[in-house]
Structures are given as structure tokens and as C-alpha cells.
Design an enzyme around this catalytic site. Structure first.
Site, PDB file in Angstrom:
ATOM      1  N   THR A   1      32.636   6.407 -39.397  1.00  0.00           N
ATOM      2  CA  THR A   1      31.916   5.201 -38.983  1.00  0.00           C
ATOM      3  C   THR A   1      31.850   5.084 -37.469  1.00  0.00           C
ATOM      4  O   THR A   1      31.029   4.359 -36.927  1.00  0.00           O
ATOM      5  CB  THR A   1      32.587   3.928 -39.547  1.00  0.00           C
ATOM      6  OG1 THR A   1      33.950   3.901 -39.099  1.00  0.00           O
ATOM      7  CG2 THR A   1      32.537   3.902 -41.060  1.00  0.00           C
TER       8      THR A   1
ATOM      9  N   ILE B   1      34.760  10.458 -33.129  1.00  0.00           N
ATOM     10  CA  ILE B   1      34.417  11.875 -33.287  1.00  0.00           C
ATOM     11  C   ILE B   1      33.666  12.091 -34.602  1.00  0.00           C
ATOM     12  O   ILE B   1      32.689  12.843 -34.660  1.00  0.00           O
ATOM     13  CB  ILE B   1      35.705  12.733 -33.232  1.00  0.00           C
ATOM     14  CG1 ILE B   1      36.310  12.690 -31.813  1.00  0.00           C
ATOM     15  CG2 ILE B   1      35.434  14.168 -33.672  1.00  0.00           C
ATOM     16  CD1 ILE B   1      37.690  13.335 -31.684  1.00  0.00           C
TER      17      ILE B   1
ATOM     18  N   TYR C   1      52.732  11.727 -35.046  1.00  0.00           N
ATOM     19  CA  TYR C   1      51.316  12.158 -35.022  1.00  0.00           C
ATOM     20  C   TYR C   1      51.237  13.668 -34.825  1.00  0.00           C
ATOM     21  O   TYR C   1      50.521  14.367 -35.557  1.00  0.00           O
ATOM     22  CB  TYR C   1      50.589  11.421 -33.895  1.00  0.00           C
ATOM     23  CG  TYR C   1      49.161  11.904 -33.664  1.00  0.00           C
ATOM     24  CD1 TYR C   1      48.160  11.633 -34.593  1.00  0.00           C
ATOM     25  CD2 TYR C   1      48.826  12.635 -32.523  1.00  0.00           C
ATOM     26  CE1 TYR C   1      46.855  12.071 -34.386  1.00  0.00           C
ATOM     27  CE2 TYR C   1      47.521  13.066 -32.303  1.00  0.00           C
ATOM     28  CZ  TYR C   1      46.536  12.788 -33.238  1.00  0.00           C
ATOM     29  OH  TYR C   1      45.245  13.225 -33.033  1.00  0.00           O
TER      30      TYR C   1
END
Ligand code: NAD
Length: 263
Positions: free
Chosen positions: A16, A19, A154
Site C-alpha cells: 500500500t 518499497i 529485526y
């Protein structure tokens, strides 16, 4: 080189904005039938409408699904049972010190960044193998190699993406299906904007200036000394998704502005 993806269906998870949207936009312009995905029905429909307005050659479909759960992944596969190009882009990143990151933080990053990609690859690869053509691209990160101290959770999730992509490429050996990971460096997206929001409120500085300062401070090895644009990432992904990239598989391909200081 002329890239023509006419007749290919591409699912781009988390497209949406950021990237993912740029990838969807480029694949659509190359002629692919594109499936846009995000968590909310409203945002996904709006992104698909915006994409249609850009006048790509292929069709554009909105398929909202929260890919952090098995049910959400199943819902997407139910709606779009066959794809030729799978771009595992949906991802979250939140700087939290290791000692403050509870199990929930690790689990959330794992589910969105890794399990969604695994579930979708498991669902779509058999169809690609059967037709002897397919492309699966994991949008990983240079953080998968260069583990960021401010968000170890992450980095680990991105290392896992790179490993899964390599393993799946080998699993598809001898077929026309390629599996690769792409390693962006810091990139100007809504997600990064959200990450820098607090600093922006404190300093009043424009987003791009803060992003450049972030690159210099936290990714000092960057050769381009700036964040990349989403189009710069999408250019590489579009090539890897194309028939022309048929001899590139099992690779982790960098588009990190030179952040990774290795040969
Ligand atoms: P973003 O936050 O700007 O956009 C993320 C997209 O993912 C949105 O469309 C959002 O709706 C979607 N998304 C998030 N959780 C989802 C879920 N549970 N189900 C479905 N969709 C979901 O992100 P971005 O900066 O464009 O990053 C895209 C990918 O690129 C991520 O995998 C990220 O780790 C990777 N990446 C980004 C950067 C960067 O600097 N921006 C650098 C390296 C790698």
C-alpha cells in the site's frame, strides 16, 4: 533491455506504500497483472485505485489481508490461488534495545517478516514448479548481515529471510523457478518516516535531512551517503522478476548504497 511481464500475475505483499508500492507500480508498468496487499481494506483499495490511475498495462487487484497470521496468509492464497511472481515485501522494523525487547517484539517481527514469507512461498511455489517458471523475491535488508545494535530482533528476522530464500532456491533446483533475496539499505519510505517521527517533532528538520543524518550516524559505511529512493529498490526487483534474470538464483543481491563493507 525491454522487460515484458505481460500475462504474469504478481503478488506484492505490503504494497500500500513504501518499497512495496513502488515495486507494484513498476511491475504493472512492465505489463504484469498486479495484486496489491495491505492490512486494511480501505488502504489497500485506495492503493490499488492509485495504481490503476498510473496507467499500467496489466490489471490491478486489491487483496487486503493481515499476513502476520496463518489465517491472513490463507485468506490471501484463497483469494489469489496462483501467482507467477511473489514479492515478499511486507515487513516491520522498530528500534528497541535488546534488554527492552520482550518476547512479543521478537514474535511480531518473526511472524510478519519471516513466517508470512515462508507461508506464501509454501503455497505458491508448487504452482510455479509445475509450470516450470516463477520468481520469488524476499525483500530482506543489509541489516540481515550487518545486525543493527538498535534492533537486533529485526536484523535476525532479515538474516532468516536470506537463509530461507537461499534454501528455497536450492529446493527448486533444475526448474525455471528462481528465488532470491534483495538487500536494500536505508530507503526513504513511510516506515522510515514513522521511525524518525519523534526526532522530526523534536528538531523540526525535514524528513530527508534526518534520513541522511541517520545514514551518516548509523550506517557510516554507506558509500552513497544518503538514503535510497523506493524507485531505486524497485528497479532491481523488477529486473530479478523478469525472464531476463533466469541465471540469478539463490543470491542475496544488494541495493544498499554500499553499506555492507565486504567484497
Ligand atoms: P513501510 O512501513 O513503508 O510499508 C510497509 C508495508 O507493509 C505497508 O504497505 C504495510 O501495510 C505492510 N504491512 C505491514 N505489516 C503487514 C501485515 N501484517 N500484513 C500485510 N501487510 C503489512 O515499509 P518499507 O520501508 O517500504 O519496507 C518494506 C520492506 O523493505 C520491509 O520488509 C523492510 O524490512 C524492507 N527494508 C526497508 C528498508 C527501509 O529503509 N525502508 C531498508 C531495508 C529493508
Amino acid at each position: 533491455m525491454q522487460i515484458d511481464l505481460t500475462g504474469k500475475t504478481a503478488v506484492i505483499t505490503g504494497s500500500t506504500e513504501g518499497i512495496g508500492y513502488a515495486i507494484a507500480s513498476q511491475l504493472a508498468r512492465a505489463g504484469a497483472d498486479v495484486v496489491v496487499n495491505g492490512r486494511s481494506e480501505d488502504k489497500t483499495t485506495k492503493a490499488a485505485e492509485r495504481l490503476k490511475g498510473e496507467g499500467g498495462r496489466g490489471s490491478v487487484m486489491a487483496a487486503a489481508a493481515d499476513l502476520s497470521t496463518k489465517e491472513g496468509c490463507n485468506a490471501l492464497v484463497g483469494e489469489v490461488p496462483h501467482v507467477d511472481i511473489l514479492i515478499n515485501n511486507a515487513g516491520i522494523f522498530q528500534p528497541i534495545d535488546f534488554f527492552d525487547a520482550e518476547d512479543e517484539v521478537w514474535d511480531r517481527h518473526w511472524q510478519v517478516n519471516v513466517m508470512s514469507a515462508i507461508r506464501l512461498a509454501r503455497a505458491y511455489l508448487p504452482g510455479m514448479e509445475k509450470q516450470n517458471w516463477g520468481r520469488v523475491i524476499f525483500i530482506a535488508s543489509e541489516s540481515g548481515f550487518n545486525i543493527p545494535v538498535e534492533m537486533i530482533h529485526y536484523g535476525v528476522s532479515k538474516t532468516a529471510d536470506i537463509a530461507v530464500a537461499r534454501g528455497l532456491a536450492k529446493r527448486m533446483a533444475g526448474t525455471g523457478v528462481t528465488v532470491n533475496s534483495v538487500l536494500p539499505g536505508p530507503t526513504l519510505t513511510e516506515g522510515v518516516e514513522a521511525m524518525l517521527a519523534e526526532e522530526r517533532a523534536k528538531t523540526g528538520k525535514p524528513f530527508e535531512e534526518l534520513a541522511t543524518a541517520f545514514v551518516k550516524q548509523h550506517r557510516g559505511s554507506s558509500i552513497i551517503q544518503r538514503a535510497a529512493s523506493v524507485e531505486e529498490i524497485a528497479n532491481l526487483v523488477t529486473y530479478l522478476a523478469s525472464p531476463q534474470a533466469s541465471a540469478t538464483t539463490g543470491a542475496s543481491v544488494r541495493v544498499d548504497g554500499g553499506v555492507l563493507d565486504t567484497l
